[in-house]
Design a protein around this motif. Structure first.
Motif, PDB file in Angstrom:
ATOM      1  N   LEU A  77       0.841  -1.211   0.000  1.00  0.00           N
ATOM      2  CA  LEU A  77       0.000   0.000   0.000  1.00  0.00           C
ATOM      3  C   LEU A  77       0.870   1.254   0.000  1.00  0.00           C
ATOM      4  N   ARG A  78       1.988   1.171   0.690  1.00  0.00           N
ATOM      5  CA  ARG A  78       2.857   2.338   0.831  1.00  0.00           C
ATOM      6  C   ARG A  78       3.704   2.568  -0.420  1.00  0.00           C
ATOM      7  N   GLU A  79       4.142   1.498  -1.081  1.00  0.00           N
ATOM      8  CA  GLU A  79       5.196   1.626  -2.078  1.00  0.00           C
ATOM      9  C   GLU A  79       4.761   1.419  -3.529  1.00  0.00           C
ATOM     10  N   MET A  80       3.623   0.774  -3.776  1.00  0.00           N
ATOM     11  CA  MET A  80       3.204   0.526  -5.160  1.00  0.00           C
ATOM     12  C   MET A  80       2.306   1.660  -5.628  1.00  0.00           C
ATOM     13  N   PRO A  81       2.723   2.396  -6.658  1.00  0.00           N
ATOM     14  CA  PRO A  81       1.978   3.588  -7.068  1.00  0.00           C
ATOM     15  C   PRO A  81       0.505   3.325  -7.405  1.00  0.00           C
ATOM     16  N   ASP A  82       0.209   2.258  -8.173  1.00  0.00           N
ATOM     17  CA  ASP A  82      -1.161   2.073  -8.667  1.00  0.00           C
ATOM     18  C   ASP A  82      -1.934   1.005  -7.908  1.00  0.00           C
ATOM     19  N   VAL A  83      -1.530   0.730  -6.682  1.00  0.00           N
ATOM     20  CA  VAL A  83      -2.142  -0.398  -5.990  1.00  0.00           C
ATOM     21  C   VAL A  83      -3.591  -0.080  -5.584  1.00  0.00           C
ATOM     22  N   ASP A  84      -4.418  -1.137  -5.563  1.00  0.00           N
ATOM     23  CA  ASP A  84      -5.804  -1.013  -5.119  1.00  0.00           C
ATOM     24  C   ASP A  84      -5.816  -0.617  -3.638  1.00  0.00           C
ATOM     25  N   PRO A  85      -6.420   0.545  -3.318  1.00  0.00           N
ATOM     26  CA  PRO A  85      -6.394   0.994  -1.917  1.00  0.00           C
ATOM     27  C   PRO A  85      -7.161   0.068  -0.969  1.00  0.00           C
ATOM     28  N   ASP A  86      -8.031  -0.803  -1.539  1.00  0.00           N
ATOM     29  CA  ASP A  86      -8.775  -1.741  -0.691  1.00  0.00           C
ATOM     30  C   ASP A  86      -8.074  -3.093  -0.570  1.00  0.00           C
ATOM     31  N   LEU A  87      -6.784  -3.122  -0.889  1.00  0.00           N
ATOM     32  CA  LEU A  87      -6.021  -4.374  -0.830  1.00  0.00           C
ATOM     33  C   LEU A  87      -6.132  -5.019   0.558  1.00  0.00           C
ATOM     34  N   THR A  88      -6.409  -6.327   0.560  1.00  0.00           N
ATOM     35  CA  THR A  88      -6.443  -7.051   1.850  1.00  0.00           C
ATOM     36  C   THR A  88      -5.148  -7.857   1.988  1.00  0.00           C
ATOM     37  N   ASP A  89      -5.033  -8.576   3.118  1.00  0.00           N
ATOM     38  CA  ASP A  89      -3.821  -9.393   3.293  1.00  0.00           C
ATOM     39  C   ASP A  89      -4.050 -10.850   2.863  1.00  0.00           C
ATOM     40  N   GLU A  90      -5.087 -11.069   2.040  1.00  0.00           N
ATOM     41  CA  GLU A  90      -5.303 -12.402   1.484  1.00  0.00           C
ATOM     42  C   GLU A  90      -4.155 -12.704   0.506  1.00  0.00           C
ATOM     43  N   PRO A  91      -3.471 -13.865   0.642  1.00  0.00           N
ATOM     44  CA  PRO A  91      -2.304 -14.133  -0.204  1.00  0.00           C
ATOM     45  C   PRO A  91      -2.577 -13.949  -1.705  1.00  0.00           C
ATOM     46  N   ARG A  92      -3.755 -14.389  -2.168  1.00  0.00           N
ATOM     47  CA  ARG A  92      -4.044 -14.271  -3.597  1.00  0.00           C
ATOM     48  C   ARG A  92      -4.127 -12.796  -4.016  1.00  0.00           C
ATOM     49  N   ARG A  93      -4.773 -11.982  -3.209  1.00  0.00           N
ATOM     50  CA  ARG A  93      -4.884 -10.553  -3.535  1.00  0.00           C
ATOM     51  C   ARG A  93      -3.499  -9.906  -3.564  1.00  0.00           C
ATOM     52  N   LEU A  94      -2.645 -10.292  -2.624  1.00  0.00           N
ATOM     53  CA  LEU A  94      -1.287  -9.737  -2.573  1.00  0.00           C
ATOM     54  C   LEU A  94      -0.501 -10.141  -3.823  1.00  0.00           C
ATOM     55  N   ALA A  95      -0.640 -11.416  -4.211  1.00  0.00           N
ATOM     56  CA  ALA A  95       0.082 -11.911  -5.390  1.00  0.00           C
ATOM     57  C   ALA A  95      -0.397 -11.200  -6.655  1.00  0.00           C
ATOM     58  N   MET A  96      -1.712 -10.967  -6.755  1.00  0.00           N
ATOM     59  CA  MET A  96      -2.246 -10.306  -7.947  1.00  0.00           C
ATOM     60  C   MET A  96      -1.775  -8.850  -8.035  1.00  0.00           C
ATOM     61  N   ALA A  97      -1.642  -8.214  -6.882  1.00  0.00           N
ATOM     62  CA  ALA A  97      -1.140  -6.835  -6.870  1.00  0.00           C
ATOM     63  C   ALA A  97       0.293  -6.794  -7.382  1.00  0.00           C
ATOM     64  N   ALA A  98       1.102  -7.756  -6.911  1.00  0.00           N
ATOM     65  CA  ALA A  98       2.501  -7.811  -7.347  1.00  0.00           C
ATOM     66  C   ALA A  98       2.576  -8.125  -8.839  1.00  0.00           C
TER      67      ALA A  98
END
Lengths: 273, 500
Positions: free
Chosen positions: B192-213
């Motif tokens: 949330l802090r470092e990725m410019p275009d990240v979804d602000p509603d990102l959760t800590d679900e592993p799949r959501r984290l992997a998709m963001a990366a």
């Protein structure tokens, strides 16, 4: 058999009850036991702390004292310690070779070939698993790293314990994980050592055992030191002491009279450690 | 430097004996006990490490147990590595000839500085100001990212764990799982802090984290002109390089950019393609606890119209010649960086990777780091590393190529002792002990002196506080008071005349 006991420096000076139990056990089994008087230390502390040059004269002294076993004067040398036996078997010749002393190295190998840890001597050499012991307590067993991975004693100590009458043997969780002693490691890395000890103590307490046993007095000194500090009421007892304990009937094995003359091991359990 | 006709470092002793100080991440700044003390106070870290190493340990054991010839495989791996070390110069020349014959370019780097300078020059020549990176211990070792940044080139890690470490402005703490010390809640906050275009509603679900990366990285793969990789293996008789990985991000880097630069330590060469058969069984089971890793990429030179059209191989020494020349230490070069020794090490599990101060933590790091960089004296943090072990031996049992790490630790302890420029308290104590232990009379006298300590035990028979340095023991452990009678005194008293 004529068997020489390596007391180990720790066993002689700090925890003699393990050595006394070893002597009494072997005598009860009908063997002739000697305690070579000039013995001091195997040199493990020097070797494992990196003082390989300083270790050379200590190794030479040890090889001299136990040399008669290589000449056939005794049938075997036994130590109630996996780590000291490991040092004799895997490090003495290495230290000598590194110093360029090939004669000492081959003499050390000849001595090492007839030097055993207690459970190895009993099971492999003497061919006995039931030593006629009686020990009515709930016991858990910590296998100690050097017995397990330097000597590969496997389940020999457990074979011996399973044959003890009256014992309630309970499995130790994560038994094969180091207790954190490691010789000078306990001083040099006291914080990490304490963290490892804390986890080992948790495992011991989880078993509900009243006694934690092992075949290395050094590990027991560490675990017992921690259990005592926390006032857990769990005591540490060397494997030899359990195997030397009887109900006094001498049921399983004919016991030479001298075995009863020393203090009974059960009394010794109340002593510190 | 950096032409194919320069002498092989390991051939003519041209490389310095040790990796240079001040470049790369092989040398810490504080001793292991000091670093470990801080790490042990971090309760979250203790939890994260204990959980992660426990999971990997169990997975590894399960897949190792199902291989009937595991011991034979270990012996084969060990034998191949011993053969490689015995004829390393010859194999490297063969590798070089085959890479060149297939359209690649080979560069020799004596140390980290030369390796970094070579990569920077090649990136500039390719006209790029950013590179995508495949996870690589060699470039972690040299501090390549920092060197590129200083030269105006941005380096983007594409391995998920390396990306987490990079975005967190953190240091890796494990060879295989550099972000092992982070849990998913911490990772979410970093993203949330470092990725410019990240979804602000990102959760800590592993799949959501992997998709963001994944979304973050995909843009970079498609735009990057240059990729930098390490190598797990290099096959001398074909000139083939190989990388094994789990995520496929490495393969993206290896295939999409126009230019590929591979940096590898000289010890990674194997003689033939057939030798891979052994290591591709040993490595994944030991490292990720998988039967086979999901992606195994191999490439040989360049192929017109397919994949990178320029391929550069940087063969880096950085202290390895010196290790090779050490008959005791040489076996440390057998390491295939699987990290199995870290995951079974009770010291690593509690103190974590940062405590080792090097990109190579754990048992193998405790010998490899001082071997590569040298021990410059008793105050050198490197001098403390070989002691960061209880010598429990679990590392040797886990090592897929049977490196006798406990013995290497003892040998490096000797190197640490021999680096002393002035006598330490420990030196004095060890000499005194040697004097007592080589004479029965003096030993008995020492025992007598010790038994005076009974008074400290009082009536309880337990000692709870001793002066320094024994206070390090009594900080957490009691000591039994010395007994009234030693074992030998008891034997002499109860069995008069029967000592021998």
């Amino acid at each position: 058999m004529r068997i020489a006991v390596m007391t180990t420096c720790l066993g002689d000076a700090v925890v003699p009850q393990a050595v006394r139990a070893t002597v009494e056990l072997l005598e009860r089994l009908g063997h002739d036991v000697v305690l070579p008087p000039g013995q001091t230390c195997c040199g493990q502390m020097h070797v494992n702390t990196g003082y390989l040059r300083e270790a050379v004269p200590v190794v030479r002294h040890s090889v001299d004292v136990f040399g008669p076993v290589a000449d056939g004067d005794w049938d075997a040398v036994v130590a109630p310690s996996g780590s000291c036996t490991g040092c004799v078997r895997h490090q003495h010749a290495m230290v000598a070779r590194r110093a360029g002393d090939e004669r000492l190295a081959s003499r050390a190998e000849a001595v090492a070939a007839r030097t055993y840890e207690l459970s190895e001597l009993l099971v492999d050499v003497l061919g006995v698993t039931d030593v006629g012991a009686y020990y009515p307590h709930r016991v858990t067993y910590h296998p100690t790293c050097h017995s397990l991975r330097m000597l590969r004693v496997g389940d020999k100590p457990l074979q011996l314990l399973r044959a003890v009458r009256g014992i309630e043997l309970v499995e130790l969780p994560d038994a094969e994980v180091c207790c954190g002693f490691g010789g000078t490691f306990a001083l040099k890395n006291a914080d990490t050592s304490t963290a490892m000890l804390a986890d080992k103590m948790s495992a011991v307490l989880a078993t509900g055992a009243e006694v934690c046993s092992a075949s290395d007095s050094s590990c027991l000194l560490h675990i017992g030191g921690g259990l005592g500090r926390l006032r857990t009421g769990v005591r540490t007892v060397h494997l030899a002491e359990i195997l030397a304990s009887t109900d006094g009937s001498g049921a399983a094995v004919a016991a030479p009279s001298r075995a009863q003359s020393g203090p009974a091991p059960d009394v010794e359990q109340e002593a510190p450690l | 430097m950096s032409t194919t006709d320069l002498p092989t470092p390991v051939l003519r002793g041209a490389a310095p004996a040790h990796a240079p100080a001040g470049t790369g991440h092989l040398r810490g700044t504080r001793s292991f006990p000091a670093e470990a003390r801080d790490a042990l106070q971090d309760t979250q870290l203790r939890r994260n490490l204990g959980k992660a190493t426990g999971v990997i340990r169990a997975k590894r054991q399960a897949v190792v147990d199902e291989v009937p010839d595991w011991e034979e495989l270990r012996l084969a791996g060990s034998a191949i590595k011993a053969d490689v070390m015995a004829r390393l110069p010859e194999l490297l020349e063969q590798l070089e000839a085959n890479v060149v014959a297939r359209g690649g370019t080979v560069h020799w780097a004596r140390d980290a500085e030369e390796a970094n300078a070579t990569v920077l020059r090649l990136v500039r020549e390719a006209g790029a100001d950013e590179v995508v990176k495949v996870k690589s211990m060699a470039t972690q070792e040299t501090g390549l990212n920092e060197a590129l940044e200083a030269g105006g080139v941005a380096a983007l890690e594409t391995d998920l764990a390396e990306l987490i470490v990079q975005l967190g402005h953190d240091r890796p703490s494990h060879i295989l799982v550099p972000a092992i010390h982070r849990n998913r809640a911490e990772i979410r906050e970093i993203f949330l802090r470092e990725m410019p275009d990240v979804d602000p509603d990102l959760t800590d679900e592993p799949r959501r984290l992997a998709m963001a990366a994944r979304a973050h990285l995909r843009r970079k793969f498609l735009s990057a002109k240059v990729a930098v990789s390490g190598a797990n293996f290099a096959v001398a008789d074909s000139g083939t390089l190989s990388v094994v990985e789990s995520e496929g991000n490495g393969r993206m880097c290896l295939t999409l950019p126009e230019t590929l630069i591979t940096v590898m330590g000289v010890e990674k060469v194997v003689p033939t393609w057939f030798d891979l058969e052994v290591f591709l069984q040993l490595l994944p089971r030991s490292s990720t606890g998988e039967r086979m890793n999901p992606y195994t990429s191999t490439w040989t030179g360049v192929t017109p119209g397919d994949g990178p059209q320029a391929f550069h191989l940087v063969l880096m020494d950085n202290g390895r010649s010196g290790v090779l020349a050490d008959p005791d230490g040489r076996a440390a070069l057998h390491c295939i960086r699987c990290s199995a020794c870290l995951n079974v090490c009770p010291v690593y599990e509690r103190a974590g990777g940062h405590a080792y101060g090097s990109v190579y933590p754990g048992p193998i790091g405790a010998v490899l780091s001082p071997l590569l960089t040298g021990i410059s004296g008793e105050d050198d943090p490197n001098a403390s590393l070989p002691y960061a072990s209880s010598l429990c031996g679990a590392c040797f049992d886990a090592c897929p190529v049977r490196i006798d790490i406990p013995n290497l630790l003892v040998q490096q302890r000797a190197a640490s002792v021999e680096s002393h420029r002035r006598p330490t308290g420990q030196d004095v104590a060890m000499r005194a002990a040697r004097v007592a232990m080589t004479s029965p009379g003096r030993f008995t006298a020492a025992e007598k002196a010790m038994s005076l300590g009974r008074v400290l035990g009082g009536r309880s028979g337990r000692i709870t506080a001793l002066p320094w340095p024994a206070s390090r023991w009594t900080a957490s452990r009691d000591v039994p008071a010395p007994p009234k009678e030693t074992a030998r005194e008891w034997f002499a008293r109860t069995r008069p005349g029967q000592e021998r």
